[in-house]
Motif scaffolding. Structure first.
Motif, mmCIF file in Angstrom:
data_model
loop_
_atom_site.group_PDB
_atom_site.id
_atom_site.type_symbol
_atom_site.label_atom_id
_atom_site.label_comp_id
_atom_site.label_asym_id
_atom_site.label_seq_id
_atom_site.Cartn_x
_atom_site.Cartn_y
_atom_site.Cartn_z
ATOM 1 N N GLY A 33 0.799 -1.210 0.000
ATOM 2 C CA GLY A 33 0.000 0.000 0.000
ATOM 3 C C GLY A 33 0.832 1.259 0.000
ATOM 4 N N ILE A 34 0.205 2.342 0.443
ATOM 5 C CA ILE A 34 0.840 3.661 0.381
ATOM 6 C C ILE A 34 2.145 3.702 1.164
ATOM 7 C CG2 ILE A 34 0.599 6.056 1.147
ATOM 8 C CD1 ILE A 34 -2.312 5.933 0.357
ATOM 9 N N ALA A 35 2.137 3.138 2.380
ATOM 10 C CA ALA A 35 3.333 3.214 3.224
ATOM 11 C C ALA A 35 4.526 2.551 2.559
ATOM 12 C CB ALA A 35 3.054 2.561 4.580
ATOM 13 N N PHE A 36 4.318 1.355 2.005
ATOM 14 C CA PHE A 36 5.430 0.658 1.357
ATOM 15 C C PHE A 36 5.820 1.360 0.063
ATOM 16 C CE2 PHE A 36 7.674 -2.820 -0.764
ATOM 17 C CZ PHE A 36 8.428 -3.328 0.293
ATOM 18 N N GLY A 37 4.829 1.919 -0.623
ATOM 19 C CA GLY A 37 5.140 2.657 -1.848
ATOM 20 C C GLY A 37 6.003 3.871 -1.579
ATOM 21 N N VAL A 38 5.724 4.592 -0.485
ATOM 22 C CA VAL A 38 6.557 5.739 -0.115
ATOM 23 C C VAL A 38 7.944 5.282 0.300
ATOM 24 C CG1 VAL A 38 6.785 7.631 1.547
ATOM 25 C CG2 VAL A 38 4.564 7.144 0.528
ATOM 26 N N MET A 39 8.015 4.130 0.936
ATOM 27 C CA MET A 39 9.321 3.578 1.310
ATOM 28 C C MET A 39 10.161 3.321 0.060
ATOM 29 S SD MET A 39 10.951 2.664 4.094
ATOM 30 C CE MET A 39 12.704 2.271 3.992
ATOM 31 N N VAL A 40 9.546 2.757 -0.961
ATOM 32 C CA VAL A 40 10.261 2.466 -2.209
ATOM 33 C C VAL A 40 10.653 3.758 -2.916
ATOM 34 C CG1 VAL A 40 10.089 1.414 -4.507
ATOM 35 C CG2 VAL A 40 9.101 0.249 -2.513
ATOM 36 N N GLY A 41 9.710 4.671 -3.026
ATOM 37 C CA GLY A 41 9.923 5.836 -3.875
ATOM 38 C C GLY A 41 10.679 6.981 -3.249
ATOM 39 N N VAL A 42 10.655 7.077 -1.898
ATOM 40 C CA VAL A 42 11.215 8.279 -1.275
ATOM 41 C C VAL A 42 12.139 7.961 -0.098
ATOM 42 C CG1 VAL A 42 10.672 10.474 -0.163
ATOM 43 C CG2 VAL A 42 9.163 9.601 -1.937
ATOM 44 N N VAL A 43 11.602 7.260 0.895
ATOM 45 C CA VAL A 43 12.326 7.116 2.166
ATOM 46 C C VAL A 43 13.679 6.453 1.973
ATOM 47 C CG1 VAL A 43 12.257 6.090 4.470
ATOM 48 C CG2 VAL A 43 10.178 7.053 3.466
ATOM 49 N N TYR A 44 13.736 5.416 1.139
ATOM 50 C CA TYR A 44 15.001 4.704 0.907
ATOM 51 C C TYR A 44 16.070 5.646 0.361
ATOM 52 C CZ TYR A 44 18.273 1.364 -1.202
ATOM 53 O OH TYR A 44 19.402 0.680 -1.565
ATOM 54 N N VAL A 45 15.663 6.540 -0.531
ATOM 55 C CA VAL A 45 16.616 7.497 -1.110
ATOM 56 C C VAL A 45 17.201 8.395 -0.020
ATOM 57 C CG1 VAL A 45 16.890 9.393 -2.750
ATOM 58 C CG2 VAL A 45 15.372 7.481 -3.296
ATOM 59 N N TYR A 46 16.357 8.843 0.909
ATOM 60 C CA TYR A 46 16.818 9.758 1.951
ATOM 61 C C TYR A 46 17.674 9.038 3.001
ATOM 62 C CZ TYR A 46 14.191 13.599 0.007
ATOM 63 O OH TYR A 46 13.749 14.605 -0.832
ATOM 64 N N MET A 47 17.417 7.764 3.207
ATOM 65 C CA MET A 47 18.284 7.003 4.110
ATOM 66 C C MET A 47 19.669 6.819 3.484
ATOM 67 S SD MET A 47 15.792 4.268 6.013
ATOM 68 C CE MET A 47 16.899 4.167 7.428
ATOM 69 N N LEU A 48 19.694 6.650 2.169
ATOM 70 C CA LEU A 48 20.984 6.579 1.477
ATOM 71 C C LEU A 48 21.698 7.930 1.542
ATOM 72 C CD1 LEU A 48 20.145 4.507 -1.742
ATOM 73 C CD2 LEU A 48 21.186 3.709 0.373
ATOM 74 N N LEU A 49 20.960 9.020 1.395
ATOM 75 C CA LEU A 49 21.549 10.358 1.497
ATOM 76 C C LEU A 49 22.161 10.564 2.881
ATOM 77 C CD1 LEU A 49 22.052 13.247 0.476
ATOM 78 C CD2 LEU A 49 19.729 13.824 1.218
ATOM 79 N N ALA A 50 21.442 10.145 3.932
ATOM 80 C CA ALA A 50 21.966 10.290 5.289
ATOM 81 C C ALA A 50 23.242 9.489 5.479
ATOM 82 C CB ALA A 50 20.906 9.847 6.298
ATOM 83 N N ALA A 51 23.267 8.257 4.952
ATOM 84 C CA ALA A 51 24.468 7.425 5.077
ATOM 85 C C ALA A 51 25.631 8.037 4.321
ATOM 86 C CB ALA A 51 24.176 6.011 4.556
ATOM 87 N N LEU A 52 25.351 8.585 3.142
ATOM 88 C CA LEU A 52 26.407 9.205 2.339
ATOM 89 C C LEU A 52 26.937 10.471 3.005
ATOM 90 C CD1 LEU A 52 27.971 8.998 -0.301
ATOM 91 C CD2 LEU A 52 26.175 10.312 -1.409
ATOM 92 N N MET A 53 26.040 11.264 3.591
ATOM 93 C CA MET A 53 26.474 12.463 4.315
ATOM 94 C C MET A 53 27.382 12.084 5.485
ATOM 95 S SD MET A 53 25.106 15.478 3.232
ATOM 96 C CE MET A 53 24.721 16.495 4.650
ATOM 97 N N GLU A 54 27.029 11.008 6.161
ATOM 98 C CA GLU A 54 27.841 10.556 7.293
ATOM 99 C C GLU A 54 29.216 10.108 6.825
ATOM 100 O OE1 GLU A 54 28.987 9.526 11.109
ATOM 101 O OE2 GLU A 54 27.208 10.636 10.488
#
Length: 630
Positions: A179-200
């Motif tokens: 549903g919506i929650a998993f779709g947002v995880m695929v489309g958005v949240v995962y990208v921002y978690m990668l950004l946070a890891a890269l910033m670190e």
């Protein structure tokens, strides 16, 4: 890159060590998942069965590989292998037969049911291994109620559906697991978690902390204020409370202790400052992306609406730190920050600036996130940053993927709960119950929902508590006249603050370990200092101008009034304003804070007068203040 090199790179990821062959597979699957998300963000998404199913299969395999059913028991790996095959088969079956299943909707096909049950069993197990027993147990309870509720006594019975229909509703289509929650995880949240890891990995987060040291080094509250500002800046990129505690708390908490703050107070301030990462734009944790999707509000608009509440949140913590420094008569301003070059500063500031600019300009959050990632890489290459070598870049990618595993399983499981709740029609029943308990009083309804949010949040991740409560009780608030976006913000904030309350307060627990302080004492200081934060969501309902829902004059008036309220609450909770407060002074300040959030101009003015009067009496008439215990 050879197998030996890939295992070495993957092995740089923080966390429990895994055998080299698992690290290699983790690396390959992480690269594949990143490539899939990047490709679909740039060139368009597939159907939801594929767009969300493929990442689920990848995540299921990763979790079952990295979290074996029994550590060290090789033959038990057969169970993990069977679950991997079940997850992959269930995803492939729906991806291949999606149109056929849709055409025979309403009819129970044994092959459809079998695939759905296999997928759900795999989901339950990967969730148990990553988020514990509580959320899977809750999901199982809702599914059982939906499937067997018609056998219960009349007072509790629901029409429900057969277990087979519950399985189909949970697994097939875009309203259940995918549903919506998993779709947002695929489309958005995962990208921002990668950004946070890269910033670190690139040193960007260190640059943000350095800026906080530079900005606060001369203040009386010194390291305490540095903790607040550095956590806010780090949180802008990470969106994670516990990650914030670990990243900046290891330096901030010892510095606060050396300056004279008590260990529990230092830990409490760090926990509060770090949890604020989930409400601080532009990232705001994963729940904010889902909030935008559920309310049909552009994410840039949600981030803009969150600015004043986030500033009030950090004003609360900063005021508490300042009052404590005055109460203890601290004078240390903190050590001078180490020098940094312009490029070292840019690696932290520019990517966030680009991200904010793109979001405000209307770009989708996924593309904006990828451009922010590219900005980090460009700056890293320009300054020849050894931390951004190909090996470390890949390590950051793997690190971001591994750290996101619990969120993937939690959002999928919440989708299953939503499907089960929808089948039973419980949302209407719960909403009617809330309205009945509140006797049509909006204030009582808000109190009931606040208590439910905090209780549920102590056992569930923020995103899970938020989604479950939105489904169950948001209709009650909208039925009482609260705008949809305001209702969601109210529930979202209490989902966040529940992370501060024991017994499962992970941020205070982590901070207390770093500080060497007692956990329960740390929780007490956290809740005392954060008292205004637990009142803040009520202001969204009674003064929606705080969420930019009003004229410019209304927004300014609400921000100033609530800012004064935060100061009054912080002073009353800390026991200090201009000087130490007596019992009467504390009561007056807490009463002033309540008056200042009331949406009545006369009452708010009276509250402001009380705040000024207490400060004036303490400053100009200290003898009278001591006599009257002000």
């Amino acid at each position: 890159m050879s197998a030996g090199n890939t295992s070495s790179v993957a092995g740089e990821v923080a966390g429990p060590a895994a055998p080299a062959w698992i690290e290699v597979i983790t690396l390959v699957l992480s690269l594949g998942l990143f490539g899939f998300v990047l490709y679909t963000a740039l060139f368009g998404e597939y159907s939801s069965d594929i767009q969300r199913g493929v990442p689920f299969a990848v995540i299921a395999v990763l979790i079952l590989l990295r979290f074996p059913v029994v550590n060290g028991a090789r033959w038990m790996r057969l169970i993990d292998l069977a679950l991997m095959m079940a997850a992959v088969y269930a995803v492939l079956y729906v991806s291949i037969n999606g149109e056929l299943i849709a055409r025979r909707i309403g009819r129970l096909n044994p092959a459809d049911v079998t695939a759905s049950l296999l997928g759900i069993v795999a989901l339950f197990e990967i969730s148990r291994r990553t988020v514990g027993w509580i959320l899977p147990g809750l999901a199982l309870l809702f599914c059982a109620y939906a499937g067997f509720g018609n056998y219960l006594p009349d007072a509790f019975a629901v029409a429900g559906a057969s277990p087979q229909r519950v399985a189909l509703a949970g697994w097939v289509g875009s309203d259940g697991v995918f549903g919506i929650a998993f779709g947002v995880m695929v489309g958005v949240v995962y990208v921002y978690m990668l950004l946070a890891a890269l910033m670190e990995r690139s040193g960007g987060t260190n640059a943000l902390v350095h800026l906080a040291h530079f900005a606060t080094r001369g203040t009386r509250s010194g390291p305490g204020m540095t903790t607040v500002v550095s956590s806010a800046l780090f949180g802008m990129a990470s969106g994670s409370g516990v990650a914030d505690v670990v990243a900046v708390g290891t330096a901030n908490i010892p510095a606060m202790k050396r300056a004279g703050y008590s260990p529990p107070f230092a830990a409490g301030v760090q926990a509060l400052s770090s949890i604020g990462a989930q409400v601080m734009p532009p990232v705001m944790g994963s729940s904010a992306f889902i909030l935008a999707e559920l309310t049909g509000t552009p994410y840039a608009r949600v981030a803009m609406m969150a600015i004043i509440p986030a500033l009030l949140y950090y004003l609360c913590v900063a005021a508490a730190v300042y009052f404590e420094a005055r109460r203890l008569n601290l004078t240390q301003g903190g050590p001078p920050p180490l020098p940094m070059t312009l490029m070292e500063t840019a690696i932290g500031v520019v990517p966030l600036g680009v991200l904010i600019w793109l979001l405000v300009d209307g770009m989708g959050p996924a593309k904006a996130g990828f451009i922010a990632v590219a900005t980090v890489l460009v700056i890293g290459v320009a300054r020849r940053n050894l931390q951004l070598s190909p090996r470390r870049l890949v390590a950051a990618l793997v690190e971001g993927t591994v750290s996101s595993l619990p969120l993937w399983s939690a959002t999928a499981l919440i989708g299953l709960i939503v499907a089960a709740v929808t089948l039973t029609g419980m949302t209407n029943d719960v909403s009617l119950l809330v309205i009945k308990l509140s006797q049509d009083s909006l204030l009582l309804a808000l109190v009931v929902i606040m208590i439910a949010s905090i209780i549920l949040g102590t056992a569930l991740p923020t995103i899970a508590a938020y989604l479950l409560l939105v489904v169950m009780v948001a209709p009650a608030l909208t039925g009482l006249g609260v705008p949809l976006i305001v209702a969601h913000f109210f529930i979202f904030y209490y989902g966040v603050t529940s992370d501060l309350t024991p017994p499962t307060a992970l941020a205070p627990l982590t901070a207390s370990v770093i500080a060497g302080a007692d956990f329960w004492e740390t929780c007490w200081h956290t809740m005392r200092v954060g008292l205004p934060i637990f009142v803040l969501p009520f202001t969204f309902v009674y003064q929606p101008a705080l969420l930019l829902l009003g004229t410019t004059e209304q927004i300014v008036a609400a921000a100033l009034s609530c800012g004064c309220a935060v100061l009054a609450f912080a002073g009353g909770a800390s026991g200090f304003l201009v000087a130490r407060l007596g019992v009467v002074g504390r009561v007056l300040l807490l009463s002033s804070g309540l008056a200042l959030i009331v949406p009545d101009a006369a009452v708010a003015v009276a509250g402001f007068v009380v705040l000024v009067a207490v400060g004036a009496v303490q400053h100009y008439l200290p003898a009278v203040a001591r006599l009257l215990r002000v």
